[in-house]
Scaffold this motif. Structure first.
Motif, PDB file in Angstrom:
ATOM      1  N   ALA A  78       0.853  -1.190   0.000  1.00  0.00           N
ATOM      2  CA  ALA A  78       0.000   0.000   0.000  1.00  0.00           C
ATOM      3  C   ALA A  78       0.884   1.234   0.000  1.00  0.00           C
ATOM      4  O   ALA A  78       1.827   1.338   0.795  1.00  0.00           O
ATOM      5  CB  ALA A  78      -0.900   0.005   1.221  1.00  0.00           C
ATOM      6  N   ASN A 143      -8.755   2.904  -3.374  1.00  0.00           N
ATOM      7  CA  ASN A 143      -8.029   1.831  -2.677  1.00  0.00           C
ATOM      8  C   ASN A 143      -7.954   2.062  -1.168  1.00  0.00           C
ATOM      9  O   ASN A 143      -6.937   1.787  -0.524  1.00  0.00           O
ATOM     10  CB  ASN A 143      -6.598   1.715  -3.233  1.00  0.00           C
ATOM     11  CG  ASN A 143      -6.576   1.450  -4.724  1.00  0.00           C
ATOM     12  OD1 ASN A 143      -7.348   0.655  -5.234  1.00  0.00           O
ATOM     13  ND2 ASN A 143      -5.698   2.139  -5.430  1.00  0.00           N
ATOM     14  N   ILE A 146      -7.010  -0.912   1.190  1.00  0.00           N
ATOM     15  CA  ILE A 146      -5.681  -1.506   1.081  1.00  0.00           C
ATOM     16  C   ILE A 146      -4.795  -1.116   2.266  1.00  0.00           C
ATOM     17  O   ILE A 146      -3.885  -1.854   2.654  1.00  0.00           O
ATOM     18  CB  ILE A 146      -4.994  -1.086  -0.250  1.00  0.00           C
ATOM     19  CG1 ILE A 146      -3.731  -1.933  -0.517  1.00  0.00           C
ATOM     20  CG2 ILE A 146      -4.637   0.388  -0.238  1.00  0.00           C
ATOM     21  CD1 ILE A 146      -4.013  -3.364  -0.822  1.00  0.00           C
ATOM     22  N   ARG A 153       2.895  -1.232   4.214  1.00  0.00           N
ATOM     23  CA  ARG A 153       2.481   0.054   3.652  1.00  0.00           C
ATOM     24  C   ARG A 153       3.680   0.989   3.598  1.00  0.00           C
ATOM     25  O   ARG A 153       4.530   0.990   4.491  1.00  0.00           O
ATOM     26  CB  ARG A 153       1.331   0.668   4.446  1.00  0.00           C
ATOM     27  CG  ARG A 153       1.680   1.255   5.779  1.00  0.00           C
ATOM     28  CD  ARG A 153       0.468   1.900   6.437  1.00  0.00           C
ATOM     29  NE  ARG A 153      -0.530   0.924   6.838  1.00  0.00           N
ATOM     30  CZ  ARG A 153      -0.997   0.801   8.085  1.00  0.00           C
ATOM     31  NH1 ARG A 153      -0.579   1.619   9.029  1.00  0.00           N
ATOM     32  NH2 ARG A 153      -1.883  -0.125   8.376  1.00  0.00           N
TER      33      ARG A 153
END
Length: 474
Positions: A78, A143, A146, A153
């Protein structure tokens, strides 16, 4: 004598009262002193945190933080874009915020990550302090799930200043900066490190916009309703005029001269004559976006009330006044975004340098530019067709970003590299806008509580190039 005794008595009375309440007064003095020390300690604490944050941020070009989520199940990385976390928290216009987002989304995509954008507290966001994502006030959500689902991330740095890595939009050798720094003018003979806007930049930005910057439903409905009511059956000329003093100062920084109001009027009049010669009998409408009521009046005086269209928006009254606005920041953002979308729906676009003009130009890759300060070569460049399709342009952007990542970590190369960073940073604090640095840092500490990489940012724990290469599989 009696008067003298009375005067002495009245003078001693406050002293007696103070002596009587000496313990209370002493406590208040101690508390005031303690509060002052606490306040001073807060400034000292902020100063040292600011030094640490700024120092660490300067050590890594285009820094990011990497957060590992143990509960995550999604293998995709992410890519969280928190534009309002740092230097975009205040002082940047809506167009600049959007350009920053386009640049960062493109960077995330070029790295193979899944982008999502978060705006928390900024000049065009809503009420501060509630952690709401104001990106979705203007654009469709992107998104959002996500962030919680991904095992890893990556959070884009709150600021790329002062040592930015190259933007994937930069193609000219020696060019620096970001998409926001690209100019309609070709400044090669004045500032060789700036990238002029090209057909390829426009096509790539439009490609990203088409997939990731679709207007929210309420904005789209308002724009479509206005267009169908007033513009659908006409040949439309979009005009963006920004003439306030702050914009003239910005132009001076780039060694450019802001045009006069009559320059815009003359370009529009010549364009109307050309359209009439080729489309006799067709209705021509002018959609005008400006920051001044005086501009609206001048255009209506020259072209007629019925031909000049505009929305109700907050504007300054005259060329000598800078506008001030104390209402909802959402309202101003709505007005600016509506202007952008309606101008992008036009057939022709009369404009000069501005971020609003850039976003408009990118939203519609078929919109024909009439750059007021430009010459014939600018006209050809801005209205040319790209040499490659959008998919190929994106592949080239991926290649550029990959080359940027696989360069050795310069911060590990030598002590000289680190010394240059610190000297440049010190120079900035001593000889440039110190208040600007301070404001950026205050915005960071105000908004970092909502960051998806809060712990990493507060610890100044930034990724190295080797970390990024591992995530990209290089």
């Amino acid at each position: 004598m009696g008067d003298l005794r009375k005067a002495r008595h009245s003078t001693s009375l406050p002293l007696k009262m103070m002596w009587k309440h000496r313990r209370l007064i002493s406590s208040l003095v101690v508390l005031s002193f303690a509060a002052g020390c606490f306040h001073f300690a807060g400034y000292v604490s902020f100063f040292f945190r600011a030094i640490q944050y700024t120092n660490e941020l300067a050590e890594n070009p285009k820094p990011v933080a990497i957060h590992h989520n143990r509960q995550g199940r999604n293998e995709s990385v992410a890519c969280v874009i928190e534009t309002s976390l740092g230097d975009a928290c205040h002082g940047l216009g809506f167009g600049a915020l959007v350009l920053r987002a386009i640049d960062d989304i493109t960077t995330c995509l070029a790295r193979g990550f899944v982008p999502t954008v978060i705006w928390t507290d900024c000049d065009y966001c809503g009420p501060p302090g509630n952690g709401q994502n104001y990106w979705t006030w203007y654009f469709e959500g992107m998104n959002e799930d996500i962030v919680q689902q991904a095992k890893t991330r990556v959070c884009m740095a709150p600021s790329r200043f002062p040592f930015s890595g190259p933007s994937p939009y930069l193609t000219r050798t020696g060019a620096t900066g970001e998409l926001i720094d690209c100019r309609f003018a070709d400044l090669e003979n004045k500032m060789t490190d700036y990238q002029p806007i090209t057909a390829e930049i426009r096509a790539l930005a439009n490609h990203v916009i088409s997939g990731y910057l679709q207007p929210a439903a309420r904005i789209k409905t308002a724009v479509d309703t206005f267009y169908q009511s007033f513009m659908a059956d006409s040949i439309n000329i979009g005009v963006h005029v920004r003439l306030q003093s702050s914009h003239a100062e910005e132009m001076t920084f780039f060694d450019q001269t802001a045009p006069e109001l009559q320059d815009f009027v003359q370009v529009v009049q010549r364009l109307i004559n050309d359209i009439n010669a080729k489309n006799e009998g067709r209705e021509i409408r002018i959609y005008l976006a400006s920051d001044l009521d005086e501009v609206i009046k001048e255009f209506k005086s020259n072209f007629g009330n019925n031909r000049v269209l505009h929305i109700d928006a907050f504007r300054g009254e005259s060329l000598v006044d800078d506008r001030t606005f104390e209402g909802s920041p959402n309202l101003v953002g709505d007005q600016v975004f509506t202007d952008i979308l309606l101008m992008s729906k036009c057939d022709y676009f009369v404009h000069d340098e501005s971020n609003i003009a850039s976003v408009t130009y990118y939203y519609n890759s078929n919109l024909k530019s009439y750059y007021v300060s430009g010459d014939a070569s600018d006209f050809r460049r801005l209205n040319a067709q790209p040499r490659f399709d959008s998919e190929e342009l994106f592949r080239q952007a991926v290649a550029r970003e990959t080359r940027n990542i696989i360069l050795p970590d310069w911060k590990h190369d030598s002590l000289w590299a680190g010394l240059k960073v610190r000297v440049s940073l010190l120079w900035g604090f001593l000889f440039t806008d110190v208040k600007g640095y301070s404001d950026d840092l205050k915005c960071f500490y105000k908004n970092v509580k909502w960051s998806k990489c809060r712990r990493e940012f507060l610890r100044s724990k930034f990724a190295s190039d080797s970390d990024m290469k591992e995530l990209m599989g290089l």
